[in-house]
Design a protein around this motif. Structure first.
Motif, short mmCIF file in Angstrom:
data_model
loop_
_atom_site.label_atom_id
_atom_site.label_comp_id
_atom_site.label_asym_id
_atom_site.label_seq_id
_atom_site.Cartn_x
_atom_site.Cartn_y
_atom_site.Cartn_z
N MET A 50 0.84 -1.19 0.00
CA MET A 50 0.00 0.00 0.00
C MET A 50 0.89 1.25 0.00
O MET A 50 1.85 1.34 0.74
N ASP A 51 0.57 2.20 -0.85
CA ASP A 51 1.33 3.44 -0.97
C ASP A 51 1.03 4.33 0.23
O ASP A 51 -0.09 4.81 0.40
N ARG A 52 2.05 4.56 1.08
CA ARG A 52 1.87 5.39 2.28
C ARG A 52 1.65 6.85 1.92
O ARG A 52 1.19 7.64 2.74
N TYR A 53 2.00 7.21 0.70
CA TYR A 53 1.97 8.62 0.33
C TYR A 53 0.91 8.93 -0.73
O TYR A 53 1.09 9.84 -1.54
N LEU A 54 -0.19 8.20 -0.67
CA LEU A 54 -1.28 8.49 -1.59
C LEU A 54 -1.84 9.89 -1.36
O LEU A 54 -2.47 10.47 -2.26
N TRP A 55 -1.61 10.44 -0.18
CA TRP A 55 -2.12 11.78 0.12
C TRP A 55 -1.39 12.87 -0.66
O TRP A 55 -1.87 14.01 -0.76
N LEU A 56 -0.22 12.54 -1.24
CA LEU A 56 0.52 13.52 -2.03
C LEU A 56 0.06 13.48 -3.48
O LEU A 56 0.34 12.52 -4.20
N PRO A 57 -0.65 14.50 -3.95
CA PRO A 57 -1.14 14.48 -5.34
C PRO A 57 -0.01 14.70 -6.34
O PRO A 57 1.06 15.20 -5.98
N ASP A 58 -0.28 14.34 -7.57
CA ASP A 58 0.76 14.44 -8.60
C ASP A 58 1.27 15.87 -8.76
O ASP A 58 2.47 16.08 -9.01
N HIS A 59 0.39 16.86 -8.64
CA HIS A 59 0.83 18.23 -8.88
C HIS A 59 1.69 18.78 -7.74
O HIS A 59 2.21 19.90 -7.85
N GLN A 60 1.87 17.99 -6.67
CA GLN A 60 2.73 18.42 -5.57
C GLN A 60 3.97 17.53 -5.41
O GLN A 60 4.70 17.65 -4.43
N GLN A 61 4.24 16.70 -6.40
CA GLN A 61 5.41 15.81 -6.29
C GLN A 61 6.72 16.58 -6.18
O GLN A 61 7.68 16.12 -5.57
#
Length: 370
Positions: A1-12
């Motif tokens: 499971m991705d622990r960082y799903l809360w980080l959207p692509d536009h904020q990478q």
């Protein structure tokens, strides 16, 4: 499971900014370690009647890479906040900002609620939906403001802004050597340790006093510190970097992006930015979770333990020829071995302690004879 799903692509992008700041802090720490290992103070015994004063006779110049790298790291942390705010607004409005709008986007640091409301009322900001009253981003920004803190002057955002404003517009960050502690190493009848003023050490400062002719070893701990521009208070430089990095990464960024810092895992601090990544999510999952300040502190702990180990063993040896052998032996130990052997000296039984020390002396002799 991705622990960082809360980080959207536009904020990478913010992950790379954090990693760059982490590397700058690591470089600062490595130079600090090397500098302090060479010795930061020269001391002398100055007799006054029947009293001997341990007096500062010289102070090593701090390498100017240290305050400048520290300032660079802090500027990167502030930039990370600014970039996230800008990216979030662009994402939410769904169009490029006009030059006038773009120029007014920043991370505010308001000392009062009135100042924050005034900031929102700027004509180009107030026209943007994400910055209007009640909008999610607006309220997240409000939650992070210094005026929401019991002491706005010490709020991390205020401290970060003051440091970066100073280094960008006034002078380079100001760093100096202060005295952290002076501790007698053993029985110290008649020895008086001077109070440490919270200011840079000066030539002529008396660190301790005692009866003339009595030898008392002292552990003297200098601390390389940075001055906060707005309060003029001094703080251990590496701790200042550690605390501000932690607040930005673990509190400010999650709040700006998700509205909470408690329900999401903080982003990892350490990612190698010297290589390109085809799969950002895989790189993020493999990033190191230990921040630079903690890594440097651990390395420093190991070196202090290594030096203490060598000193303790040398004091226990009765043969002056063992000194070089013990030093060479301790230098050859890896970090885990150093810490394990120092822990092994916490023996309360004098006979067991004596046996442990004699074994180490024998190991040192055997190593040098090979």
């Amino acid at each position: 499971m991705d622990r960082y799903l809360w980080l959207p692509d536009h904020q990478q992008h913010v992950v790379y900014s954090l990693a760059h700041s982490d590397e700058l802090i690591a470089r600062t720490g490595r130079i600090l370690q090397h500098f302090t290992a060479q010795g930061t103070l020269n001391l002398g015994n100055v007799a006054v009647g029947n009293t001997a004063n341990v007096t500062v006779t010289g102070i090593a110049s701090i390498p100017q890479a240290i305050p400048r790298l520290a300032a660079d790291a802090l500027n990167q942390l502030r930039s990370a906040l600014e970039h996230v705010v800008y990216a979030e607004i662009v994402h939410q409005v769904g169009r490029p900002l006009t030059p006038q709008e773009a120029r007014c986007i920043e991370m505010p640091a308001a000392a009062t609620a009135h100042d924050f409301d005034k900031w929102l009322k700027h004509r180009h900001r107030s026209s943007l939906a994400p910055l209007q009253l009640g909008a999610a981003l607006c309220e997240r920004l409000r939650d992070l403001q210094p005026f929401r803190h019991s002491d706005p002057e010490r709020h991390p955002l205020r401290v970060l802004v003051e440091h970066t404003n100073w280094s960008k517009h006034r002078t380079p960050s100001v760093a100096a050597t202060l005295i952290g502690a002076v501790i007698p190493d053993g029985p110290a009848a008649g020895v008086v340790v001077s109070a440490n003023p919270n200011r840079p050490v000066e030539i002529g400062d008396v660190l301790a006093s005692g009866p003339a002719g009595v030898k008392v070893p002292l552990d003297i701990w200098p601390k390389i510190s940075i001055r906060r521009p707005h309060s003029e208070s001094w703080h251990i430089l590496l701790h200042e970097l550690r605390d501000l990095e932690q607040w930005v990464r673990e509190v400010a960024l999650p709040v700006l992006i998700t509205g909470t810092s408690t329900d999401v895992p903080p982003l990892p601090p350490h990612l190698d930015t010297t290589i390109g990544y085809e799969d950002f999510r895989a790189a993020l999952a493999a990033a190191h979770p230990t921040p630079a300040a903690a890594r440097v502190a651990w390395e420093l702990q190991v070196e202090v333990a290594r030096n203490s180990l060598a000193r303790i063993i040398t004091l226990h040896s009765e043969d002056p020829k063992d000194i070089d052998a013990i030093k060479e032996w301790t230098v050859g130990l890896d970090a885990d071995e150093v810490l394990q052997k120092v822990a092994g000296l916490q023996l309360t039984d004098p006979r067991e302690l004596d046996a442990a020390l004699r074994t180490m002396i024998a190991d040192a002799r055997e190593t040098t004879e090979r």
